[in-house]
Design an enzyme around this catalytic site. Structure first.
Site, PDB file in Angstrom:
ATOM      1  N   GLU A  62       0.842  -1.205   0.000  1.00  0.00           N
ATOM      2  CA  GLU A  62       0.000   0.000   0.000  1.00  0.00           C
ATOM      3  C   GLU A  62       0.877   1.254   0.000  1.00  0.00           C
ATOM      4  O   GLU A  62       1.989   1.246   0.550  1.00  0.00           O
ATOM      5  CB  GLU A  62      -0.885  -0.010   1.262  1.00  0.00           C
ATOM      6  CG  GLU A  62      -1.684   1.281   1.442  1.00  0.00           C
ATOM      7  CD  GLU A  62      -2.786   1.190   2.510  1.00  0.00           C
ATOM      8  OE1 GLU A  62      -2.887   0.159   3.189  1.00  0.00           O
ATOM      9  OE2 GLU A  62      -3.529   2.180   2.641  1.00  0.00           O
TER      10      GLU A  62
ATOM     11  N   GLU B 132     -12.612  -1.750   2.901  1.00  0.00           N
ATOM     12  CA  GLU B 132     -13.150  -1.367   4.230  1.00  0.00           C
ATOM     13  C   GLU B 132     -14.128  -0.188   4.136  1.00  0.00           C
ATOM     14  O   GLU B 132     -14.039   0.765   4.920  1.00  0.00           O
ATOM     15  CB  GLU B 132     -12.005  -1.063   5.204  1.00  0.00           C
ATOM     16  CG  GLU B 132     -11.162  -2.287   5.504  1.00  0.00           C
ATOM     17  CD  GLU B 132     -10.154  -2.118   6.648  1.00  0.00           C
ATOM     18  OE1 GLU B 132      -9.989  -1.009   7.160  1.00  0.00           O
ATOM     19  OE2 GLU B 132      -9.524  -3.143   7.008  1.00  0.00           O
TER      20      GLU B 132
ATOM     21  N   GLU C  52      -6.485  -8.917   4.121  1.00  0.00           N
ATOM     22  CA  GLU C  52      -5.615  -8.298   5.130  1.00  0.00           C
ATOM     23  C   GLU C  52      -5.635  -9.201   6.355  1.00  0.00           C
ATOM     24  O   GLU C  52      -6.682  -9.383   6.975  1.00  0.00           O
ATOM     25  CB  GLU C  52      -6.072  -6.879   5.485  1.00  0.00           C
ATOM     26  CG  GLU C  52      -5.819  -5.883   4.367  1.00  0.00           C
ATOM     27  CD  GLU C  52      -6.095  -4.433   4.756  1.00  0.00           C
ATOM     28  OE1 GLU C  52      -5.933  -4.070   5.939  1.00  0.00           O
ATOM     29  OE2 GLU C  52      -6.483  -3.665   3.854  1.00  0.00           O
TER      30      GLU C  52
ATOM     31  N   GLN D 104       1.228  -6.051   5.983  1.00  0.00           N
ATOM     32  CA  GLN D 104       1.547  -5.861   4.576  1.00  0.00           C
ATOM     33  C   GLN D 104       2.854  -6.575   4.246  1.00  0.00           C
ATOM     34  O   GLN D 104       3.400  -7.255   5.106  1.00  0.00           O
ATOM     35  CB  GLN D 104       1.615  -4.371   4.276  1.00  0.00           C
ATOM     36  CG  GLN D 104       0.286  -3.657   4.588  1.00  0.00           C
ATOM     37  CD  GLN D 104       0.272  -2.190   4.182  1.00  0.00           C
ATOM     38  OE1 GLN D 104       1.192  -1.641   3.623  1.00  0.00           O
ATOM     39  NE2 GLN D 104      -0.839  -1.517   4.524  1.00  0.00           N
TER      40      GLN D 104
HETATM   41  O1  AHR Z   1      -2.959  -2.420   6.392  1.00  0.00           O
HETATM   42  C1  AHR Z   1      -3.163  -1.200   7.029  1.00  0.00           C
HETATM   43  C2  AHR Z   1      -4.589  -0.706   6.942  1.00  0.00           C
HETATM   44  O2  AHR Z   1      -5.417  -1.516   7.716  1.00  0.00           O
HETATM   45  C3  AHR Z   1      -5.219  -0.745   5.569  1.00  0.00           C
HETATM   46  O3  AHR Z   1      -4.941   0.380   4.818  1.00  0.00           O
HETATM   47  C4  AHR Z   1      -6.682  -0.805   5.866  1.00  0.00           C
HETATM   48  O4  AHR Z   1      -7.414  -1.437   4.865  1.00  0.00           O
HETATM   49  C5  AHR Z   1      -6.749  -1.485   7.227  1.00  0.00           C
HETATM   50  O5  AHR Z   1      -7.554  -0.783   8.099  1.00  0.00           O
END
Ligand code: AHR
Length: 498
Positions: A26, A172, A300, A348
């Protein structure tokens, strides 16, 4: 009573989708800039891509990588990130309150995916983005026609389409932190209409619906509204689906080791609940059985506590052995629930909530890197059932509702047999801080040569940040006998040819 594990390699239950080992990059903190993209650093290649990061992705063999967010995507306009770099605008970024220079955009990401050997998965802007913009992005990436955005891609130097298969209908969208947070009613209506249009433009894509945890009224509602089959564009085709996957997110963490390490059992329960909601939507909407059943895209997952994590945005996690065991239990859950799993993306992949950390001079493979690497390398093929008799952890869990919905044994086990049906791998997490367990094994013929991979450390708080190398893989050989001693606080993989 002696603990026991019995495994039956002849009984394959579900194909393991290799995409459960996927990643996520991200535009957040140092994930893209200073993570995968670091122009000018001697460790980077001619594209500005960090070579040590590329090598780590290749060592793990990450099948798919999600991009560009996350929360970031809710104000992202992809057109800002294509074309000559000198013309790209810098923008204020509202998810993480940074500044987005747009030096790294779609073509750079696609190039990076090609260099790494991972498939792109793009998430659409459901915040400030429009359907036109989303259709334009799909056309830019996938079209072979003589049309505006396909030609723009050609003008930007790429003749062939990128053929991006995976597209998410927002991220989300239920979250109060989201720019343009939506109600479930608004989201479902929009997601359904966007899905229809996107599939009209490119019916070959895989569309991912935005779910929550998998056990919320949002999940129930959006599945019920969108998992249908009789839509325009699919022409009433009883073998096609509009929505191919349902996404869920779960982060776990706790200060105490046992609650921390066992928390991913809740994530496994979330998979089971999502699976039931998918069935319920199909039943209630009379979806013919010939229409492919949506799978789960757990896009995630990880151990994350923004309060404890140092660094920018509370996201530069410093992982311990306890966290590595939690990650192992997440992965065991994905193997056990393989039937429902279409994809999972560790959140991530670099620097931000990640097993991989870069510095200017190199890369750190954190404690949780090793289970992730071992699972991706060896737990592929088919899931095979295991019967486990083990002592149960009965203390506090996080979240509390885990207790009573799913067991939390000290020995958490899954098993896989490779594609060819020749090599079995048994993954055993011993969560116990003090006890090594001598476990009776049934299903490994006596005398078999077994390769053993153990991830462990001196104590559950051991880690690899700050120049330490306290958590690593130890490899050994074992001539199979009736029982094996699984060391306290460790992950062990036993691997043998049948
Ligand atoms: O991974 C970090 C954040 O966590 C992401 O941007 C979001 O989708 C989630 O709340």
């Amino acid at each position: 009573e002696q603990p026991s594990i019995s495994v039956n390699p002849a009984h394959k239950t579900a194909k393991i989708n290799k995409n459960i080992y996927s990643g996520f990059t991200e535009h957040m903190g140092r994930c893209i800039y200073g993570g995968i993209y670091d122009p000018g650093n001697p460790l980077s290649d001619e594209n500005g891509f960090r070579k040590d990061v590329i090598e780590a992705f290749q060592e793990i063999d990450v099948p798919v990588t999600r991009y560009p967010g996350g929360n970031f995507v809710a104000t992202y306009h992809w057109l800002d990130g294509v074309g000559p770099k000198e013309n790209r605008p810098a923008r204020p970024e509202l998810a993480w309150l940074g500044l987005e220079p747009n030096e790294f955009g779609t073509d750079e990401f696609m190039k990076w995916c090609e260099v790494v050997g991972t498939e792109p998965y793009l998430c659409l802007n459901f915040g400030t983005g429009t359907l036109d913009e989303a259709l334009g992005w799909l056309e830019y990436c996938n079209s072979t026609q003589n049309t505006y955005y396909a030609n723009l891609r050609r003008k930007n130097g790429r003749e062939e389409p990128y053929n991006v298969k995976y597209w998410a209908l927002g991220n989300e969208c239920w979250g109060p932190w989201q720019v343009e947070q939506m109600t479930k009613e608004d989201y479902a209506k929009k997601a359904y209409q966007w899905a229809k249009a996107l599939k009209l433009l490119d019916p070959s894509i895989t569309l991912i619906l935005c779910g929550e945890t998998g056990y919320s009224s949002w999940d129930y509602y959006v599945l019920k509204q969108c998992v249908k089959w009789d839509v325009h564009g699919l022409g009433g085709d009883r073998t096609k689906s509009l929505i191919d996957m349902h996404s869920i997110h779960v982060y776990t963490a706790d200060k105490e080791h046992y609650a921390n390490a066992t928390a991913p059992r809740g994530a496994e329960r979330a998979i089971q609940m999502t699976s039931a909601l998918i069935d319920l939507a199909r039943i209630e909407n009379n979806v013919p059985h010939t229409v492919p059943r949506p799978t789960i895209c757990f896009d995630e997952w990880n151990v994350w506590d923004p309060v404890r994590a140092p660094g920018e945005l509370g996201a530069e996690e410093s992982y311990t052995l306890s966290d590595a065991l939690a990650v192992s239990i997440f992965l065991n859950g994905f193997i056990r629930q393989a039937r429902d799993m279409g994809m999972a993306n560790i959140a991530q992949s670099v620097n931000v909530i990640s097993p991989l950390m870069t510095t200017k001079d190199g890369i750190v493979k954190q404690a949780s890197y090793w289970p992730y690497m071992l699972f991706s390398r060896y737990m592929r093929g088919w899931t095979i059932p295991v019967n486990v008799r083990a002592e149960e952890y009965e203390g506090r869990t996080n979240p509390e509702w885990i207790r009573g919905t799913i067991e939390t044994p000290f020995l958490d086990v899954s098993a896989a047999i490779d594609e060819k049906g020749e090599v079995v791998t048994l993954a055993v997490v011993n969560v116990h801080e003090e006890k090594s367990y001598d476990v009776k094994l049934d299903g490994i013929p006596s005398g078999k040569q077994v390769d053993v991979y153990t991830v462990g450390g001196d104590h559950v708080q051991a880690g690899n940040m700050g120049g330490k190398e306290e958590v690593k893989i130890v490899e050994s050989k074992w001539d199979a006998k009736d029982s094996y001693v699984f060391p306290k606080h460790s992950l062990t993989l036993l691997r043998w040819r049948i």
